[in-house]
Write an enzyme that holds these catalytic residues in place. Structure first.
Site, PDB file in Angstrom:
ATOM      1  CB  CYS A  18      -0.920  -0.002   1.216  1.00 22.33           C
ATOM      2  SG  CYS A  18      -2.205  -1.258   1.076  1.00 22.33           S
ATOM      3  N   PRO A  19       0.516   2.263  -0.732  1.00 26.13           N
ATOM      4  CG  PRO A  19       0.497   4.519  -1.481  1.00 26.13           C
ATOM      5  CD  PRO A  19       1.364   3.459  -0.792  1.00 26.13           C
TER       6      PRO A  19
END
Length: 79
Positions: A18-19
């Site tokens: 992530c992201p």
């Protein structure tokens, strides 16, 4: 019981932290034609919450609820 869904495109994001699953998913959806179906596969735990939240916030719809399969997460999103 989940039925098999045939997607127009598959985005395999396993190994991306992530992201990036959210970013790549939104970029891909933006480049698709309206109504096409994107299958997203990821193994980032945060994406199980983040991908649906961001996709819905950007106006995209899901073909089915997100699926958790062991360490992998599967999304089917309409562009």
């Amino acid at each position: 019981m989940q039925t098999e869904i045939e997607a127009d495109f598959t985005l395999d994001l396993r190994g991306e932290s992530c992201p990036y699953p959210v970013i790549y998913t939104l970029e891909t959806l933006d480049g698709m034609n309206n109504g096409e179906l994107l299958q997203v596969i990821t193994d980032c735990p945060g994406s199980f919450r983040n991908v649906p939240e961001e996709a819905i916030a950007h106006g995209y719809k899901f073909a089915q609820d997100p699926v958790k399969n062991g360490q992998e997460y599967l999304f089917h999103i309409y562009a």
